[in-house]
Scaffold this active site. Structure first.
Site, PDB file in Angstrom:
ATOM      1  N   ASP A  12    -142.440  29.113 -45.037  1.00 23.34           N
ATOM      2  CA  ASP A  12    -143.014  30.230 -44.903  1.00 23.34           C
ATOM      3  C   ASP A  12    -142.235  31.183 -43.902  1.00 23.34           C
ATOM      4  OD1 ASP A  12    -143.897  29.118 -42.817  1.00 23.34           O
ATOM      5  OD2 ASP A  12    -146.122  29.147 -43.076  1.00 23.34           O
ATOM      6  N   ASN A  60    -157.561  28.386 -38.922  1.00 19.86           N
ATOM      7  CA  ASN A  60    -158.515  28.556 -40.076  1.00 19.86           C
ATOM      8  C   ASN A  60    -158.127  27.639 -41.188  1.00 19.86           C
ATOM      9  OD1 ASN A  60    -156.142  29.605 -41.064  1.00 19.86           O
ATOM     10  ND2 ASN A  60    -156.910  31.532 -41.436  1.00 19.86           N
ATOM     11  N   GLU A  90    -153.759  31.471 -46.814  1.00 16.03           N
ATOM     12  CA  GLU A  90    -155.042  31.592 -46.050  1.00 16.03           C
ATOM     13  C   GLU A  90    -156.123  31.340 -47.079  1.00 16.03           C
ATOM     14  OE1 GLU A  90    -154.255  32.176 -43.229  1.00 16.03           O
ATOM     15  OE2 GLU A  90    -153.161  34.066 -42.893  1.00 16.03           O
TER      16      GLU A  90
HETATM   17  C1  F6R Z   1    -145.834  27.311 -39.958  1.00 15.68           C
HETATM   18  C2  F6R Z   1    -146.864  27.272 -40.905  1.00 15.68           C
HETATM   19  C3  F6R Z   1    -148.061  27.429 -40.416  1.00 15.68           C
HETATM   20  C4  F6R Z   1    -148.545  26.540 -38.925  1.00 15.68           C
HETATM   21  C5  F6R Z   1    -150.073  26.486 -38.828  1.00 15.68           C
HETATM   22  C6  F6R Z   1    -149.958  25.705 -37.237  1.00 15.68           C
HETATM   23  O1  F6R Z   1    -144.360  27.236 -40.861  1.00 15.68           O
HETATM   24  O2  F6R Z   1    -146.698  27.102 -42.035  1.00 15.68           O
HETATM   25  O3  F6R Z   1    -149.194  27.186 -41.443  1.00 15.68           O
HETATM   26  O4  F6R Z   1    -148.225  25.257 -39.613  1.00 15.68           O
HETATM   27  O5  F6R Z   1    -150.188  27.738 -38.419  1.00 15.68           O
HETATM   28  O6  F6R Z   1    -149.364  26.282 -36.272  1.00 15.68           O
HETATM   29  P1  F6R Z   1    -149.010  25.511 -34.918  1.00 15.68           P
HETATM   30  O7  F6R Z   1    -148.224  24.421 -35.223  1.00 15.68           O
HETATM   31  O8  F6R Z   1    -148.337  26.519 -34.247  1.00 15.68           O
HETATM   32  O9  F6R Z   1    -150.526  25.228 -34.447  1.00 15.68           O
END
Ligand code: F6R
Length: 237
Positions: A70, A139, A146
Site C-alpha cells: 500500500d 482499527n 479499512e
Molecule cells: C502499512 C500497512 C498498514 C500497517 C498498520 C500498522 O504498509 O499496510 O496496514 O501495517 O497500519 O502500522 P504500524 O506497524 O505502524 O502500527
C-alpha cells in the site's frame, strides 16, 4: 475453525526474529518468491533481523520480487514516512535490492487508477503472492483495507478511515492530511500462499482480541485471516 498458527513471543525482538526466520525460510525454499511486506513501525525490527540474517546466512535475495502492499495517495519514496520510504530505508537499501525487483505503487502518479490497473495486471499474470507480511491497524485494517471493505476487491484507491488518518500522523514530520490510500485488495492479500501477521503494543489490543476470537468479521478486517489456510500470527500485545 481458525487455522492460524500463533507463535509465542517473549518480546518485540523475539517477534521480529521469528517473523524474519519465516521469511528467510520462504526465500531459501523458493529463491524466486514473490513477497509483499507491510511498511509502518511494526516490521522495522523484522526488517533489521532480515538484513542481519540474510548477511549471516548469505541468503540470496537477487531473484525475489517485492510487491507493494500500500501507499499514501500523494506520496512516494521521496517523502519521509511514506510506505516506500520505510521499505527503502529498512530493507531495500540495506539488502541492495535492484529497482527491477520492486513493483511498488506510486502514490504520486497522476493516473492513480492506472497504478491499480498495472498492479492488477501484474498479479493476474505472475501472482498469487507466495508470502505476505502484514501489520495490523489500530482499527484492524490490513494494508489500507479499512473496516467494511469489499472482500472481492483487487488493488484500488480507498478513503482512509478517520482512525487511520489520525494514527498515520505518527509517520510524518510534515502534516500531510492524507485522506486516501492505494492498496492491494483483500482478495489479493488473502490469496497469498502464506501470510504472517505481526502486531506489537497496547494500541493493537482490540484488533488482536477480535482476531483471537476466531471469527471472520469484515468490521475488523484482520479477523479474515481466520479463514486463511497457512497463516502465522506473531503478536506481542
Ligand atoms: C502499512 C500497512 C498498514 C500497517 C498498520 C500498522 O504498509 O499496510 O496496514 O501495517 O497500519 O502500522 P504500524 O506497524 O505502524 O502500527
Amino acid at each position: 475453525m481458525s487455522k492460524i498458527t500463533y507463535l509465542a513471543t517473549k518480546d518485540y525482538q523475539d517477534l521480529s526474529q521469528q517473523a524474519a526466520s519465516l521469511i528467510i525460510a520462504e526465500i531459501v525454499s523458493n529463491p524466486k518468491a514473490m513477497i509483499c511486506l507491510a511498511a509502518g513501525d511494526t516490521p522495522i525490527g523484522t526488517f533489521g533481523e532480515l538484513v542481519r540474517m540474510a548477511k549471516d546466512q548469505a541468503v540470496d535475495f537477487s531473484l525475489v520480487t517485492f510487491v507493494s502492499l500500500d501507499e499514501w495517495v500523494g506520496l512516494d519514496g521521496q517523502n519521509e514516512g511514506s510506505c516506500r520510504s520505510y521499505l527503502d530505508k529498512y530493507l531495500y537499501k540495506p539488502l541492495n535490492i535492484k529497482a527491477e525487483q520492486i513493483k511498488f505503487f506510486d502514490g504520486k502518479a497522476l493516473d492513480i487508477m492506472g497504478e491499480c490497473e498495472k498492479m492488477n495486471a501484474f498479479l493476474a499474470e505472475f501472482g498469487p503472492l507466495n508470502l505476505c507480511l502484514l501489520g495490523i491497524g489500530v482499527n484492524g485494517h490490513l494494508g489500507f483495507n479499512e473496516p467494511y471493505s469489499a472482500f472481492d476487491q483487487n488493488a484500488y484507491v480507498c478513503d482512509l478511515d478517520e482512525i487511520t488518518q489520525t494514527v498515520g500522523n505518527k509517520y510524518f514530520k510534515t502534516a500531510y492530511n492524507i485522506k486516501q490510500g492505494i492498496t492491494l485488495g483483500l482478495q489479493q492479500i488473502l490469496s497469498a500462499d502464506k501470510i504472517i501477521t505481526i502486531a506489537n503494543g497496547d494500541s493493537k489490543q482490540a484488533a488482536v482480541t477480535a482476531l483471537r476470537a476466531g471469527v471472520a468479521d469484515i468490521a475488523c478486517p484482520v479477523t479474515l485471516l481466520n479463514e486463511h489456510q497457512d497463516c502465522y500470527a506473531i503478536l506481542f500485545v
